[in-house]
Scaffold this active site. Structure first.
Site, PDB file in Angstrom:
ATOM      1  N   PRO A  70       0.799  -1.222   0.000  1.00 29.29           N
ATOM      2  CA  PRO A  70       0.000   0.000   0.000  1.00 29.29           C
ATOM      3  C   PRO A  70       0.832   1.274   0.000  1.00 29.29           C
ATOM      4  CG  PRO A  70      -0.035  -1.041   2.159  1.00 29.29           C
ATOM      5  CD  PRO A  70       0.614  -2.015   1.209  1.00 29.29           C
ATOM      6  N   ASN A  71       0.367   2.237  -0.734  1.00 29.55           N
ATOM      7  CA  ASN A  71       0.942   3.583  -0.809  1.00 29.55           C
ATOM      8  C   ASN A  71       2.215   3.672  -1.642  1.00 29.55           C
ATOM      9  OD1 ASN A  71      -1.006   4.931   0.949  1.00 29.55           O
ATOM     10  ND2 ASN A  71      -0.095   3.726   2.606  1.00 29.55           N
TER      11      ASN A  71
ATOM     12  N   ARG B 223       5.800  11.918  -3.241  1.00 30.45           N
ATOM     13  CA  ARG B 223       5.467  12.322  -1.873  1.00 30.45           C
ATOM     14  C   ARG B 223       6.594  11.915  -0.915  1.00 30.45           C
ATOM     15  NH1 ARG B 223       1.175  15.729  -2.242  1.00 30.45           N
ATOM     16  NH2 ARG B 223      -0.095  14.978  -3.938  1.00 30.45           N
TER      17      ARG B 223
ATOM     18  N   TYR C 257      11.448   8.371   1.360  1.00 29.17           N
ATOM     19  CA  TYR C 257      11.369   7.257   0.419  1.00 29.17           C
ATOM     20  C   TYR C 257      12.159   7.455  -0.871  1.00 29.17           C
ATOM     21  CZ  TYR C 257       7.564   5.871   3.510  1.00 29.17           C
ATOM     22  OH  TYR C 257       6.825   5.507   4.601  1.00 29.17           O
TER      23      TYR C 257
ATOM     24  N   ASN D 236       7.349  -5.964  -0.569  1.00 26.50           N
ATOM     25  CA  ASN D 236       7.438  -4.801   0.310  1.00 26.50           C
ATOM     26  C   ASN D 236       6.030  -4.574   0.834  1.00 26.50           C
ATOM     27  OD1 ASN D 236       7.416  -2.312   1.499  1.00 26.50           O
ATOM     28  ND2 ASN D 236       8.696  -1.321  -0.051  1.00 26.50           N
TER      29      ASN D 236
ATOM     30  N   ALA E 189       2.855  -0.687   5.188  1.00 20.28           N
ATOM     31  CA  ALA E 189       2.388  -0.695   6.577  1.00 20.28           C
ATOM     32  C   ALA E 189       1.773  -2.022   6.984  1.00 20.28           C
ATOM     33  CB  ALA E 189       1.396   0.444   6.798  1.00 20.28           C
TER      34      ALA E 189
ATOM     35  N   HIS F 211       3.290  -4.581   9.651  1.00 22.18           N
ATOM     36  CA  HIS F 211       3.224  -4.526  11.094  1.00 22.18           C
ATOM     37  C   HIS F 211       1.989  -5.205  11.684  1.00 22.18           C
ATOM     38  CE1 HIS F 211       6.381  -1.911  10.036  1.00 22.18           C
ATOM     39  NE2 HIS F 211       5.583  -1.030   9.493  1.00 22.18           N
TER      40      HIS F 211
ATOM     41  N   GLU G  86      11.516 -10.160   2.237  1.00 24.40           N
ATOM     42  CA  GLU G  86      10.870  -8.912   2.648  1.00 24.40           C
ATOM     43  C   GLU G  86      11.801  -7.750   2.327  1.00 24.40           C
ATOM     44  OE1 GLU G  86      10.065  -8.830   6.813  1.00 24.40           O
ATOM     45  OE2 GLU G  86       8.921  -6.960   6.704  1.00 24.40           O
TER      46      GLU G  86
ATOM     47  N   HIS H 145      12.282  -3.394   2.312  1.00 28.46           N
ATOM     48  CA  HIS H 145      11.826  -2.056   2.710  1.00 28.46           C
ATOM     49  C   HIS H 145      12.771  -1.007   2.133  1.00 28.46           C
ATOM     50  CE1 HIS H 145       8.760  -3.515   5.406  1.00 28.46           C
ATOM     51  NE2 HIS H 145       9.628  -4.414   5.818  1.00 28.46           N
TER      52      HIS H 145
ATOM     53  N   ARG I  67      12.751   4.217  12.650  1.00 23.59           N
ATOM     54  CA  ARG I  67      11.571   5.086  12.554  1.00 23.59           C
ATOM     55  C   ARG I  67      10.659   4.903  13.784  1.00 23.59           C
ATOM     56  NH1 ARG I  67       9.182   4.416   6.749  1.00 23.59           N
ATOM     57  NH2 ARG I  67       7.994   6.237   7.449  1.00 23.59           N
TER      58      ARG I  67
ATOM     59  N   ARG J 190       6.880   0.572  13.741  1.00 25.89           N
ATOM     60  CA  ARG J 190       7.472   0.039  12.510  1.00 25.89           C
ATOM     61  C   ARG J 190       8.584  -0.973  12.779  1.00 25.89           C
ATOM     62  NH1 ARG J 190       5.087   3.081   8.339  1.00 25.89           N
ATOM     63  NH2 ARG J 190       4.821   5.256   8.891  1.00 25.89           N
TER      64      ARG J 190
END
Lengths: 145, 145, 145, 145, 145, 145, 145, 145, 145, 145, 145, 145
Positions: free
Chosen positions: I9-10, I17, I22, I73, I76, I79, I97, I99, I106, I110
């Site tokens: 997501p995102n 953004r 990122y 990836n 969120a 978690h 996995e 990231h 962070r 997270r």
């Protein structure tokens, strides 16, 4: 020197169930090994087994006239029976906590003992030999300091 | 049978400091008692003391060719040295955790052992006799099953 | 009166790294300031720095004949070295915990000290002056009650 | 340089109660010692004592025109008065937290300070001398960086 | 409809301190904005500010005859004053919790409100406008269901 | 000014189920009330409802060209959807969290919002009026600072 | 024997608010019942009520010359006022904690008392009779051992 | 570009112990693979191994003149050595945390890294290839942004 | 060898953004970099992005016939999505996995991954290069042991 | 009015063990004091003691026809016997929890009562007088509201 | 009586993956067994499967006109989907939670169900028979009280 | 097939107490319903009830020769009796945990079962029908795999 050995709940099943955790000896065989070692060490040892918390407490209450040291394997009561711990404190006999298995390498709930704080010491992980070591430790406890 | 006895941090001060907790024997006296008992039991026992975590790890690494069983009193490292626990796991020797005092009746932080899960068993609370009991337990561990 | 000042891990880098947290003075400059202030106060001060936990423990062990008070900045060991705390307890010298920065306004793990419970007191947050204040506090500790 | 020393709840009883923890000096004696040391250090020190959280907050609010540094012993408010901490943040004066006893070797609830994160530093464990050390620290805080 | 607006500890400093968090308006300006909006909405609004927990409690106790709704910004008491929460419950007036800043994006201790469970609702994060929105919400609360 | 109002999971059932908690208005009625109030305030308001977390995220992603402020009632996602929180952070629009009920006086799990830290502010407990207050708050957020 | 009865925050509202929890008696009626019972028991009882933490502390400070036993219902301060607990410790009078309701069957935060550890004992759950029982307990405390 | 690869405690035993967890390669073989891959990537790589926390810290301190990037497998120190983390922060070199095994699918204590927060990134679970991937990552870290 | 790269997501907003966290690359650019690197390594890589948890699960379900390794990836969902973790376990493909940022430096939430325990390994903190490293790791995973 | 007084585990040892905590009276003496006070108050009191949890439960089950109020000192069962709590709830008699010592100033595990939530009230800390106060409280409970 | 059986995420893979945990039956076979048993019991049963949380919520929303009882196996959503729990509460149908495996003997995170509190009851551990038992339980739920 | 049904503490009071939670049937009626259903299913069912933990353990010990499956409602022992759990493990019979009420929608302490991890499965929330469903489940357990 006189020792009272108290086997807690489920220990009457020893040797017949889950030998991969608790070993293949029956409680009768362990009691005979305790008797033999006690005899070598000139200890009068008496062994009892109870499944009930109240019965263990009652047994501890009557121990002072017949024992100088308690050797106790509280089984699963180890982890929550503050009432047994209070009984040990109340009678004032030195006590040694014994476990067949290494309770620290098993499930998390087994890593906490509410009995240990009121004992002189503890011996865990050596199968039935934990009891035999405890007999020697009892000599130390009763006479050594 | 050969046993390597590792005394952890601060144990070199035994007998000279805080005898109300740790007893009046010096480490030298304890080592002599270990030697005497080992001799009785036909165990080749070697004793060492280190304050450094890395030194204890290094000692454990070189133990396999010279010992069949580890007897270790990790002192305060008991409560946080996962590195020592990893060393014990890595060398694969059976290990016995020993404490002079009953760590369960002292400060809360002393009630958790990160070393215990990788040991065969533990003996705590009998002063210097904890080591002597561990020598007998080592016989059991090395030969008994 | 004699004070032994022990600088813990990473303090040898002072002045060259992260001056925004720890200030711009080097450890050499701090040690000279300590020497000057000690001289004013008629204190024999000795300063040492170690990165290893075992080395700090060993230094504490040999302190009693050469010092009346310990002044210790345990660095990150503050938060987990029960072994250093045990060493301080064992030697029985009064100890003063010192920090350059205010450990309570930094990351949560820095808010817990396992060393503090065995110290007489603590001084934190005044940069190198924390040491100079500790020298005065040492006078109080050694003579004041 | 001007310092405002705020004594928190129950400190008015000093010297008359629990001298084994807090020492035998009365607050009046401590205030005189503060005055004497301040005079030596050319600090204008003013001392006040309050039992109420709101009164301490109100005192902090009016400090800026009359003080350059706050020295505060928040007593038991140390452990829960976020309102006092907010007051210190709000007025923007540098503050030094002081404790007579070593709060880290007492009950667990005393080991957490909600005031410390908004202070420059803290001094604890040296009895009334904690205040005297804080006066020197105040000089450092007001002038040193 | 009558509203009593209670400003908690440190809010008297608004506009003069930490404007980056709380905005540049003084409490006097906010109170005038509240008065203006209340007038538009035909609400009789009264505003008070206290630093003391006991004073806030006492004010709440006398509110019933003079107010139909409480609008309260408990400041740092938000996080621990069960006594203020009990006062609100006891008088039985509907209450609205107000915060200038978004307490959920600040320090962890600010994310818990012990006052919120006894309020009808809460408004946070809109600076002084939080109060103005609360006036409208008060109309809803007093009349809307 | 343009506001996008996002209703989260289960809110489509409003008015037909559990009116004792959520009130008797249907979502359609609430949307009409939002439209009316928005019109009064010269806000272009658009309302949408989604049960899926992914759909809410996707809606947030496309909001920037069509909205100046987000008003979001995340329903039960409030308590665990870090993915929605990330979406709000990512698009950079100011967001206002809205709840019909006072989430702080309900079950413990409802007292934590993972969305709140990325919002400008929150309004909870005023039933459908929470949305109407949020429209006014949106004006403040979009223009007020 | 002389008893000082301290009623904490919000207790002045008794009888007028939430009678389902606290009973229908007003504080005046309770105080008269206390006076009557005290008279029967030949106790000089004095009763006071305060909403402020600081005022309660100040009252405790001046109790020693006028009271032999404290009877205190700390209200919500029960759960967080370490400052009141410190005051009780400091003055050294035996104290009895009293609650009208059974605090253990209410909200979780009410199940912890920071006052109880410094009291001789506690009585909770019997409404106004909790005070009357405490008067008898005070006789026991003052004279019984 | 120059990389310093630090192997932590117990890694010297690789290949000889617990190959089911850590693989069958010896540390020598891994170091040769690192050398080979480094050569392909035009990286000057140096590898060292230490069991002691203090030695690792000392090594990190002297790294800046000889390395552009640290690649560190902290072994069990991963989970508690804030002192190593402080050393990495202090020297200011970018660091990459490496683990042979997937620490997240092992015992709970292995799921927390106190080193990770001061590293640029981490690579875990690919056996000796974790190091080889870290060499490539080091190129990215040193040059890529 | 075939790899399926799943962006959670995102991640579709990448580059547009929060570039400070990122990076400035768009997802399209990252996908092209993945394609290029895959081509160099003779990997057939396919990339997909989903905001919905259910869609990610469905994609994982259909992966076995078209991929030998998953590179994921989870954004969120890392978690809390035990459902995605179950999907990975269920299909039995090795998973890596990934990231972009170092999740360990962070926010606290997270630092926990519920996905990691079902993956072979993880790579975090190297921006878009995390994916490129994962492609090489995939080769290792698919062929290396 | 009829009261059944149940003494829990280890209370049969009263007077003979740990008098510094529990006082010097034997249980027989306490029972006679209970009988005398009950007689004064025109209460029919019956007293029993059990060490077993099951026996206490069974006794509670048969209480309704013979008692109007239960007075119970659950000893260590206080802290974990949800089964006794369920028995009290099930029979529906009002119950009063009694403790000889102040359980709140002892070990942490003693500060939690699982029995208290199902009782009307509790009395602790007044030695044997706790029972005598409970008899008076029983009158209140049986008749007072 | 009409039952709607909802299979949650990953259950579509049944029989093809991890048969040692979930058994060898496919979801198709389970659905046929459900149909057969339902037919015997005169229940109209409908079965659906979804991987998405939003889809499950939407399905629950439309259940009231077509079902009298919900039988739901929420898969991993069991442990965190408060949104599904809210949906069940909102529609007001009695629901039965079903699990193939005994979730209490698996990983710790599986021991908590956020769905269970809004269900009538739960059945876990009997493989596909858990559903068949749930059909019988549904009869009880729909008609039995 | 033979089933032993063990009813735990307080279940003998069923039907006479708290019917709003446990239903109006007496244990005798439930036992007759069990007998009837068992007869239909060709199961030999025996039912027993004990209040004592030790008695339940003893009953489990003697079950193997007389039962193929245990059906146990451990009452409040569910939440802490590791000793009963050990007994079930020790005898090796498959066990089914049964609860009349939905333990997950009651007090928090009832949401944890220490018995569940050693059972095959559990059935809760269907009143006396929970037992009848367990009989069917027992058939599955004894024969189904």
């Amino acid at each position: 020197m006189r020792a009272l050995v108290i086997h807690g709940p489920n220990l009457n099943l020893l040797g017949t169930r889950q030998p991969e955790i608790y070993g293949a000896q029956t409680l009768g065989e362990i009691d005979r090994a305790i008797a033999a070692r006690a005899s070598e060490l000139a200890i009068e040892a008496r062994t009892v087994q109870f499944n009930g918390e109240g019965e263990i407490i009652a047994q501890i209450h009557v121990a002072p006239p017949i024992a100088d040291v308690l050797i106790i394997n509280p089984g699963a009561y180890t982890h929550y029976s503050h009432a047994i711990a209070d009984a040990i404190s109340a009678v004032g006999l030195p006590a040694i906590e014994v476990h067949l298995s290494n309770i620290f390498s098993r499930e998390p709930f087994r890593r906490t003992s509410v009995i240990a704080p009121v004992c002189v010491g503890s011996i865990a992980g050596f199968g039935a030999d934990s009891y035999l070591l405890a007999l020697r430790a009892a000599l130390f406890v009763a006479t050594g300091k």
